[in-house]
Design an enzyme around this catalytic site. Structure first.
Site, short mmCIF file in Angstrom:
data_model
loop_
_atom_site.label_atom_id
_atom_site.label_comp_id
_atom_site.label_asym_id
_atom_site.label_seq_id
_atom_site.Cartn_x
_atom_site.Cartn_y
_atom_site.Cartn_z
N ASP A 26 12.70 -105.43 -36.27
CA ASP A 26 12.24 -105.65 -37.65
C ASP A 26 10.72 -105.74 -37.75
O ASP A 26 10.18 -106.36 -38.66
CB ASP A 26 12.86 -106.94 -38.23
CG ASP A 26 14.37 -106.98 -38.08
OD1 ASP A 26 15.02 -106.00 -38.49
OD2 ASP A 26 14.88 -107.97 -37.55
N GLN A 37 15.58 -100.69 -32.51
CA GLN A 37 15.57 -102.03 -31.92
C GLN A 37 14.18 -102.31 -31.31
O GLN A 37 13.20 -101.76 -31.78
CB GLN A 37 16.70 -102.19 -30.89
CG GLN A 37 18.08 -102.34 -31.51
CD GLN A 37 18.72 -101.00 -31.84
OE1 GLN A 37 18.68 -100.07 -31.06
NE2 GLN A 37 19.33 -100.91 -33.00
N GLY A 89 18.07 -100.62 -38.40
CA GLY A 89 17.75 -100.59 -39.82
C GLY A 89 16.26 -100.42 -40.02
O GLY A 89 15.48 -101.32 -39.71
N HIS A 90 15.85 -99.25 -40.51
CA HIS A 90 14.44 -99.00 -40.80
C HIS A 90 14.30 -98.78 -42.31
O HIS A 90 14.97 -97.94 -42.89
CB HIS A 90 13.95 -97.76 -40.05
CG HIS A 90 13.83 -97.98 -38.57
ND1 HIS A 90 13.43 -96.99 -37.71
CD2 HIS A 90 14.05 -99.07 -37.82
CE1 HIS A 90 13.42 -97.47 -36.47
NE2 HIS A 90 13.79 -98.73 -36.52
N LYS A 94 8.60 -100.64 -37.74
CA LYS A 94 8.37 -99.36 -37.07
C LYS A 94 8.52 -98.19 -38.04
O LYS A 94 7.74 -97.23 -38.00
CB LYS A 94 9.36 -99.20 -35.91
CG LYS A 94 9.23 -100.26 -34.83
CD LYS A 94 10.26 -100.08 -33.74
CE LYS A 94 11.66 -100.47 -34.17
NZ LYS A 94 11.81 -101.91 -34.49
#
Length: 409
Positions: free
Chosen positions: A16, A203, A43-44, A19
């Site tokens: 988180d 990640q 999750g991006h 990125k």
């Protein structure tokens, strides 16, 4: 011959870090954006110039750029049903997803319904690991026991796949046919032709299966080595390695957290609101994130192992939420200024802090370093000096244009 190059973007903390926003920014100066690890557990979030939010899980963060080809590499894990849903969500926001701008490795392994069922069953017991219920550990176990199913196998043998899944699942796999290619061959050909590739990590460092806080890790390689294995490229092509860190460190799930904050009032201030794009709640799970003070010994270990050439720091605009001073962990008692690797050692580590003065000014609209408050400039210089690595981007908000660009790469 004009040989191409690979720029890598990695998370150096617990995930988180932001990125995706830097991959989105840098995508316009690259020809290809390639994911090399992870699956729909990632999750991006990308915020476009018109404030459209893209919540991406497996699709690379270059998808909003019309002249960029996106690649899901062989090191990724694919849930075809979720992936098609992701396509639909992206296209609903006016962005096309076609075989011309997205290519999927035929060597990527498939997450079967049985993997997800197994993940959910484990998470409902005393052996729960705080997973996203995406079947990641289960498909990885099958992959390494050589009993998994790749996309190529599924496309060539739908009858076998139907025995292990459902007609809906088989139909979803078949819809990926046009996207499916030998991405290793494709990427290497593009590099030979002089193309620039941006490798996007999912990640983060502490979740790496080999170098993270095992067993509180994910099931893939999140560090620099995963770029070569997850895309099928030689390390000779890797040029710049960008490490992303977050000023307000956070974590979803279990495991040791040396600088964890337990004060509820401070936690509520740091997290913000769940409805906000930069609220500290998991993109995939929605769970409130654990929060902590910046941990430089941990980041130093990540820099050492990944060969980081440049740093990007996000959420500097949120620093005033800490109050009138900022606590930064600069070393561990009895461990020095580089963090140990094991969860057991981290559990017994004690942080040593230095305090810096905070600021009250809103910096979310500042785009020039010289215009920052003096305490904000000193904060950046302090981190850069302690980590002996140049900071080339400062995030002051979630939008694409809320960034201070210090140098080019």
């Amino acid at each position: 011959m004009n040989i191409g190059a690979v720029t890598v973007v990695l998370g150096l903390q617990r995930g988180d870090e932001g990125k995706g926003r830097f991959v989105d920014e840098l995508a316009s100066s690259h020809d290809i954006v390639a994911r090399f690890n992870g699956g729909p557990n990632a999750g991006h979030t990308v915020v476009l110039p018109d404030n459209t939010e893209l919540d991406l899980h497996l699709v690379p963060s270059g998808i909003a750029h019309p002249n960029v080809v996106n690649v899901i590499g062989n090191g990724c894990l694919i849930d075809p049903v979720k992936l098609l849903k992701e396509f639909s969500d992206i296209e609903a926001k006016g962005i096309k997803v076609t075989p011309s701008n997205l290519k999927i490795s035929t060597s990527a392994h498939l997450i079967l319904p049985s993997h997800i069922d197994g993940d959910k069953a484990r998470e409902s017991t005393g052996q729960a690991q705080g997973s996203t219920n995406s079947g990641i550990a289960q498909v990885s176990a099958d992959k390494y026991s050589r009993s998994g199913i790749t996309l190529a196998q599924a496309l060539s043998n739908p009858e076998m796949l139907l025995e292990k899944s459902s007609q809906e699942y088989v139909d979803a796999v078949n819809k990926l046919t046009g996207f499916s290619i030998d991405t290793s061959l494709y990427v290497n050909q593009q590099l030979i032709d002089g193309k620039k590739i941006l490798a996007e990590g999912a990640q983060a460092f502490l979740l790496d299966i080999d170098h993270g806080m095992y067993p509180f890790v994910t099931s893939s390689t999140t560090t620099i080595g995963g770029v070569c294995t997850g895309l099928g490229i030689s390390p000779k092509y890797i040029d710049q390695v960008i490490g992303v860190i977050k000023a307000t460190q956070s974590h979803v799930g279990g495991g040791p957290f040396v600088t964890e904050i337990t004060d509820d009032n401070l936690l509520n201030s740091l997290r913000g609101k769940q409805t906000e794009v930069d609220g500290e709640f998991g993109t995939t799970t929605g769970r409130a994130r654990r929060m902590g003070h910046l941990d430089l010994p941990q980041i130093k270990r990540a820099i050492m192992i990944n060969g980081i050439t440049h740093l990007a720091i996000t959420k500097v605009d949120c620093i005033p939420r800490y109050g009138d001073h900022i606590q930064i962990c600069t070393s561990y008692k009895d461990a020095g200024d580089i963090a140990p690797v094991s969860a057991e050692a981290l559990n017994h580590s004690t942080p040593k802090y230095e305090n810096l003065p905070s600021w009250t000014e809103d910096i979310s609209v500042i785009t020039n370093f010289d215009n920052l408050p003096e305490n904000a400039k000193n904060y950046i210089k302090f981190i850069e000096e302690k980590l002996s690595t140049p900071i080339f981007r400062i995030g002051v908000g979630p939008n694409r244009d809320q960034v201070i660009k210090l140098t080019d790469i």
